[in-house]
Scaffold this motif. Structure first.
Motif, mmCIF file in Angstrom:
data_model
loop_
_atom_site.group_PDB
_atom_site.id
_atom_site.type_symbol
_atom_site.label_atom_id
_atom_site.label_comp_id
_atom_site.label_asym_id
_atom_site.label_seq_id
_atom_site.Cartn_x
_atom_site.Cartn_y
_atom_site.Cartn_z
ATOM 1 N N UNK A 1 0.828 -1.208 0.000
ATOM 2 C CA UNK A 1 0.000 0.000 0.000
ATOM 3 C C UNK A 1 0.863 1.259 0.000
ATOM 4 N N UNK A 2 1.894 1.276 0.823
ATOM 5 C CA UNK A 2 2.772 2.450 0.879
ATOM 6 C C UNK A 2 3.532 2.601 -0.435
ATOM 7 N N UNK A 3 4.023 1.505 -0.971
ATOM 8 C CA UNK A 3 4.754 1.565 -2.236
ATOM 9 C C UNK A 3 3.901 2.095 -3.371
ATOM 10 N N UNK A 4 2.697 1.578 -3.488
ATOM 11 C CA UNK A 4 1.797 2.023 -4.558
ATOM 12 C C UNK A 4 1.416 3.486 -4.358
ATOM 13 N N UNK A 5 1.162 3.869 -3.114
ATOM 14 C CA UNK A 5 0.796 5.258 -2.823
ATOM 15 C C UNK A 5 1.935 6.211 -3.167
ATOM 16 N N UNK A 6 3.160 5.844 -2.808
ATOM 17 C CA UNK A 6 4.317 6.695 -3.106
ATOM 18 C C UNK A 6 4.501 6.833 -4.618
ATOM 19 N N UNK A 7 4.386 5.725 -5.333
ATOM 20 C CA UNK A 7 4.530 5.774 -6.793
ATOM 21 C C UNK A 7 3.457 6.667 -7.400
ATOM 22 N N UNK B 1 -2.273 4.980 -15.533
ATOM 23 C CA UNK B 1 -1.430 4.512 -14.429
ATOM 24 C C UNK B 1 -2.271 4.128 -13.217
ATOM 25 N N UNK B 2 -3.395 4.812 -13.000
ATOM 26 C CA UNK B 2 -4.275 4.457 -11.895
ATOM 27 C C UNK B 2 -4.785 3.029 -12.071
ATOM 28 N N UNK B 3 -5.254 2.716 -13.267
ATOM 29 C CA UNK B 3 -5.761 1.370 -13.515
ATOM 30 C C UNK B 3 -4.636 0.340 -13.486
ATOM 31 N N UNK B 4 -3.478 0.705 -13.983
ATOM 32 C CA UNK B 4 -2.331 -0.206 -13.966
ATOM 33 C C UNK B 4 -1.896 -0.511 -12.533
ATOM 34 N N UNK B 5 -1.856 0.496 -11.685
ATOM 35 C CA UNK B 5 -1.487 0.273 -10.290
ATOM 36 C C UNK B 5 -2.541 -0.565 -9.569
ATOM 37 N N UNK B 6 -3.829 -0.321 -9.860
ATOM 38 C CA UNK B 6 -4.892 -1.127 -9.251
ATOM 39 C C UNK B 6 -4.773 -2.584 -9.695
ATOM 40 N N UNK B 7 -4.542 -2.811 -10.975
ATOM 41 C CA UNK B 7 -4.375 -4.167 -11.485
ATOM 42 C C UNK B 7 -3.163 -4.840 -10.832
ATOM 43 N N UNK B 8 -2.074 -4.103 -10.711
ATOM 44 C CA UNK B 8 -0.879 -4.644 -10.078
ATOM 45 C C UNK B 8 -1.117 -5.010 -8.623
ATOM 46 N N UNK B 9 -1.871 -4.167 -7.910
ATOM 47 C CA UNK B 9 -2.164 -4.474 -6.508
ATOM 48 C C UNK B 9 -3.024 -5.725 -6.396
ATOM 49 N N UNK B 10 -4.027 -5.846 -7.252
ATOM 50 C CA UNK B 10 -4.895 -7.031 -7.209
ATOM 51 C C UNK B 10 -4.078 -8.296 -7.470
ATOM 52 N N UNK B 11 -3.189 -8.238 -8.441
ATOM 53 C CA UNK B 11 -2.340 -9.394 -8.736
ATOM 54 C C UNK B 11 -1.441 -9.716 -7.535
ATOM 55 N N UNK B 12 -0.866 -8.695 -6.927
ATOM 56 C CA UNK B 12 -0.016 -8.881 -5.753
ATOM 57 C C UNK B 12 -0.830 -9.475 -4.596
#
Length: 94
Positions: A11-17, A57-68
């Motif tokens: 969560x912190x990593x995605x938020x910072x990015x 990038x918002x959708x890409x980060x959301x997709x990446x978080x779901x996969x993670x």
């Protein structure tokens, strides 16, 4: 604790990015107007492209978080659910 640490790290990593990328976009909009006004193709300029990339990038980060979460968080959550005492019920709302 592992679940909490992994969640917070993601969560912190995605938020910072995300906020870093957004801050770059805002800073360019405020201080590099000439660059942002540069035409790319027809009426499309750099500012418009970067603005659209914000959405992408918002959708890409959301997709990446779901996969993670599926790969790294869900197995830990299932392990915790399996270890909980039966007195907690089945998790249904009361």
């Amino acid at each position: 604790m592992r679940l909490r640490r992994r969640f917070l790290r993601a969560a912190v990593g995605i938020t910072v990015v995300f906020f870093g990328w957004y801050a770059v976009y805002v800073a360019l909009s405020a201080f590099a107007r000439g660059f942002m006004a540069r035409q790319v193709a027809g009426p499309v300029n750099v500012a418009l492209l970067l603005g659209l990339l914000q959405f992408a990038s918002t959708f890409l980060l959301a997709w990446g978080y779901v996969a993670y979460a599926r790969r790294r968080l869900d197995p830990l959550a299932a392990e915790l659910r399996a270890r909980r005492p039966p007195s907690y019920g089945n998790g249904a709302a009361r």
